[in-house]
Design an enzyme around this catalytic site. Structure first.
Site, short mmCIF file in Angstrom:
data_model
loop_
_atom_site.label_atom_id
_atom_site.label_comp_id
_atom_site.label_asym_id
_atom_site.label_seq_id
_atom_site.Cartn_x
_atom_site.Cartn_y
_atom_site.Cartn_z
N LYS A 187 0.86 -1.18 0.00
CA LYS A 187 0.00 0.00 0.00
C LYS A 187 0.89 1.23 0.00
O LYS A 187 1.51 1.57 1.00
CB LYS A 187 -0.92 0.06 1.22
CG LYS A 187 -2.03 1.09 0.98
CD LYS A 187 -2.62 1.66 2.24
CE LYS A 187 -1.79 2.74 2.87
NZ LYS A 187 -1.59 3.96 2.06
N GLY A 240 7.02 4.91 8.49
CA GLY A 240 6.14 6.07 8.69
C GLY A 240 6.23 6.57 10.11
O GLY A 240 7.30 6.53 10.74
N GLU A 262 10.31 1.15 10.39
CA GLU A 262 11.33 2.19 10.25
C GLU A 262 10.60 3.50 10.46
O GLU A 262 9.77 3.89 9.66
CB GLU A 262 11.97 2.09 8.86
CG GLU A 262 13.33 2.74 8.81
CD GLU A 262 13.24 4.18 8.37
OE1 GLU A 262 13.16 5.05 9.27
OE2 GLU A 262 13.24 4.43 7.17
N CYS A 296 13.54 10.77 7.52
CA CYS A 296 13.46 10.16 8.84
C CYS A 296 14.75 10.41 9.63
O CYS A 296 14.73 10.50 10.84
CB CYS A 296 13.17 8.68 8.71
SG CYS A 296 14.29 7.86 7.56
N GLU A 393 9.76 15.51 16.30
CA GLU A 393 10.10 15.47 14.88
C GLU A 393 9.24 16.48 14.12
O GLU A 393 8.02 16.44 14.20
CB GLU A 393 9.85 14.06 14.34
CG GLU A 393 10.23 13.91 12.88
CD GLU A 393 10.13 12.48 12.38
OE1 GLU A 393 9.07 11.86 12.55
OE2 GLU A 393 11.11 11.97 11.83
P1 NAI Z 1 1.77 7.80 8.49
O1 NAI Z 1 2.50 6.88 9.40
O2 NAI Z 1 0.34 8.10 8.84
O3 NAI Z 1 1.76 7.25 6.99
C1 NAI Z 1 2.71 6.35 6.45
C2 NAI Z 1 1.98 5.23 5.74
O4 NAI Z 1 1.17 4.53 6.67
C3 NAI Z 1 1.04 5.71 4.63
O5 NAI Z 1 1.03 4.77 3.59
C4 NAI Z 1 -0.31 5.71 5.34
O6 NAI Z 1 -1.41 5.58 4.46
C5 NAI Z 1 -0.18 4.48 6.23
N1 NAI Z 1 -1.07 4.46 7.39
C6 NAI Z 1 -1.53 5.52 8.11
N2 NAI Z 1 -2.33 5.09 9.10
C7 NAI Z 1 -2.39 3.74 9.01
C8 NAI Z 1 -3.06 2.73 9.76
N3 NAI Z 1 -3.85 3.01 10.79
N4 NAI Z 1 -2.87 1.43 9.40
C9 NAI Z 1 -2.07 1.13 8.37
N5 NAI Z 1 -1.43 2.04 7.62
C10 NAI Z 1 -1.57 3.34 7.94
O7 NAI Z 1 2.58 9.16 8.40
P2 NAI Z 1 2.03 10.56 7.82
O8 NAI Z 1 0.70 10.85 8.43
O9 NAI Z 1 2.13 10.54 6.36
O10 NAI Z 1 3.11 11.55 8.41
C11 NAI Z 1 3.05 11.94 9.78
C12 NAI Z 1 4.43 12.09 10.35
O11 NAI Z 1 5.08 10.83 10.37
C13 NAI Z 1 5.36 13.00 9.58
O12 NAI Z 1 5.16 14.34 9.90
C14 NAI Z 1 6.69 12.49 10.04
O13 NAI Z 1 7.01 13.04 11.29
C15 NAI Z 1 6.47 10.99 10.19
N6 NAI Z 1 6.90 10.25 8.98
C16 NAI Z 1 8.07 9.53 9.02
C17 NAI Z 1 8.53 8.89 7.89
C18 NAI Z 1 9.80 8.12 7.88
O14 NAI Z 1 10.46 8.06 6.87
N7 NAI Z 1 10.15 7.45 8.96
C19 NAI Z 1 7.82 8.97 6.61
C20 NAI Z 1 6.57 9.68 6.69
C21 NAI Z 1 6.16 10.30 7.84
#
Ligand code: NAI
Ligand code: MG
Length: 490
Positions: A187, A240, A262, A296, A393
């Site tokens: 996804k 994420g 990660e 990240c 962050e």
């Molecule tokens: P997120 O963790 O919500 O999204 C990342 C992925 O997880 C996306 O594909 C999203 O659709 C999916 N996702 C979201 N909720 C889910 C759930 N309940 N069950 C399964 N999959 C789910 O992150 P978001 O909202 O895009 O960004 C929020 C913050 O997260 C950012 O501001 C940043 O601080 C951090 N982040 C860290 C990343 C990294 O590389 N470690 C990458 C993106 C965000």
């Protein structure tokens, strides 16, 4: 790759549907969602909005491909050959895929071409080479027995990736999964589904059998959550936000699915007075501002030794003031927009908090332009360990500069966080460098460099920055189960 000097043309969007069992299909509900170009806020394309029913079908296709061949019965060397073919096809189309990343994510085309795509190809090739080199051991045990281990694919893997490096995060997950003989349902992030869909097409062209790779675009709480809960999924690999990982852990507690995470960071970047200050300043600038600060491992806590603090801040200020923001399709552009309105708002909120808690905003602090989610390169000095902008962050172009006096205080301060993804140390003194490399609790420590990634070098977090590792042999292990076989020789 040749350097580009002209405005790059927008790529065609060729795929917008779910990719399940080798076929392109609308979502079961018929719903779609718009994916936008963050520099102009315009909708680029309507993409199938997958949900539980689509995830069901995708998991079924992956299960069938896992259990009934030809993937699972194919010679490992042949699996490797098809992975090499996929890497070749991506490389041949790298310019167009880079443009697709720029369109969907807003990142500067020069970065997409120089970093995202070459690293994507390299990761897939690195793991292609492993396909026929995954093997167990024969183990001397007590008694008259022959004991050996087999490393078998973990099974059907659910892969949930973010929007900051869409193609690269895909390669970090497809690479080891394919090499290990797993099948998968990915996804992609709702902000950036396009490169993933294109690469699914290329995977089919490379001869990866139908059902091995499935893609269900959609939102996290719907499609993502359905994948996480699905009883037919053996492992979830997620990149994420920490809070999302906690939700995934709760949701998978009943099934005890394998998990690798990660997550984010608040990585300390430590500059000593005895460092090569040109290199340290350039490295520290890139450590935070690269990819609009959406990394990240961003070096978001910059600790500068007292005696060089003012001079060092001046260098950083100059670099920020001359940083070129603008159209990400212009090859001269160094900084594009943030990914979306939510991230833009979150960053602006942190800038307000930084000022209200008493840090000094030396550069930036404002929106750039009137269209798109651009944020000026922002630099705060006078930041202390307790301030919110030193602890949380931000995931944007906001750098916090902190002062330190001696090496004796620095690892305690660097480690005073629940994160532990990365760190860097800039010094000419090898003793200092290695002492801190050992003392800092982080999955990666860079010395006199930053953001040096290699497919062979494991990457991941200590503490709440993650679980398990990606890349390297460690990354592969997370996609296999070890089976012990013992034979009586009596
Ligand atoms: P997120 O963790 O919500 O999204 C990342 C992925 O997880 C996306 O594909 C999203 O659709 C999916 N996702 C979201 N909720 C889910 C759930 N309940 N069950 C399964 N999959 C789910 O992150 P978001 O909202 O895009 O960004 C929020 C913050 O997260 C950012 O501001 C940043 O601080 C951090 N982040 C860290 C990343 C990294 O590389 N470690 C990458 C993106 C965000
Ligand atoms: Mg979220």
């Amino acid at each position: 790759m040749a350097t580009i000097t002209q405005q790059v043309a927008r790529p065609k969007v060729r795929h917008t549907q779910c990719f399940i069992g080798g076929r392109w299909t609308a979502s079961a509900s018929g719903k779609t969602f718009g994916t936008i170009h963050p520099a102009t806020e315009e909708v680029i394309a309507e993409v199938a909005e997958g949900d539980a029913e689509d995830v069901d079908r995708a998991v079924e296709a992956a299960r069938d491909a896992l259990e009934n061949g030809p993937w699972s019965t194919m010679d490992a060397r042949e699996r490797g050959r098809r992975m090499f073919k996929l890497a070749d096809l991506i490389e041949a189309e790298a310019d167009e895929l880079a443009a697709l990343e720029t369109l969907d994510n807003g990142k500067p085309i020069s970065d997409a071409r120089a970093a995202d795509l070459p690293l994507t190809v390299d990761a897939l090739r690195y793991y292609a080479g492993f396909a026929d080199k995954i093997h167990g051991q024969t183990i001397p045990v007590n008694g008259n027995f022959l004991t050996y281990t087999r490393r078998e694919p973990v099974g059907v893997v659910g892969q949930i990736i973010p929007w900051n490096f869409p193609a690269l995060m895909l390669a970090w997950k497809w690479g080891p999964a394919l090499a290990a003989g797993c099948t998968m349902v990915m996804k992609p992030a709702e902000q950036t589904p396009l490169s993933c869909l294109r690469m699914a097409h290329l995977a089919q062209e490379a001869g990866i059998p139908d059902g091995v790779i499935n893609v269900v675009p959609g939102y996290g709480p719907t499609a993502g959550a359905a994948l996480v809960r699905h009883p037919g999924v053996d492992k979830i690999a997620f990149t994420g936000e920490m809070a999302t990982a906690q939700t995934i852990m709760r949701e998978t507690a009943p099934s005890l699915k394998r998990l690798t995470f990660e997550l984010g960071g608040k990585s300390p970047n430590i500059v000593f007075a005895d460092a090569d200050l040109d290199a340290a300043a350039q490295g520290s600038h890139a450590a935070l501002y690269f990819n609009q600060g959406q990394c990240c491992c961003a070096g978001s806590r910059l600790f500068v030794e007292d005696s060089i603090h003012d001079e060092f801040v001046e260098r950083l200020t100059d670099m920020n003031n001359s940083r070129r923001l603008g159209d990400p399709f212009d090859p001269e552009t160094e900084q594009g927009p943030q990914i979306d309105q939510d991230q833009f708002d979150k960053i602006m909120r942190y800038i307000d908090i930084g000022s209200s808690e008493g840090a000094a905003c030396v550069t930036g602090g404002q929106r750039f332009g009137e269209q798109g989610y651009f944020v000026e390169p922002t630099l705060f000095t006078g930041v202390t360990d307790e301030m919110t902008i030193a602890r949380e962050e931000i995931f944007g172009p906001v750098l916090s500069v902190l002062k330190f006096k001696s090496i004796d205080e620095i690892s305690r301060r660097a480690n005073a966080t629940h994160f532990g993804l990365a760190a860097a140390v800039w010094t000419r003194d090898v003793a200092k460098a290695h002492r801190l490399a050992a003392e800092i609790k982080a999955g990666t420590v860079w010395i006199n460099c930053y953001d040096v990634f290699d497919a062979a070098a494991p990457f991941g977090g200590f503490k709440m920055s993650g679980m398990g590792r990606e890349l390297g042999e460690a990354g592969l292990q997370a996609y296999t189960e070890t089976k012990t076989v013992t034979v009586s020789l009596d």
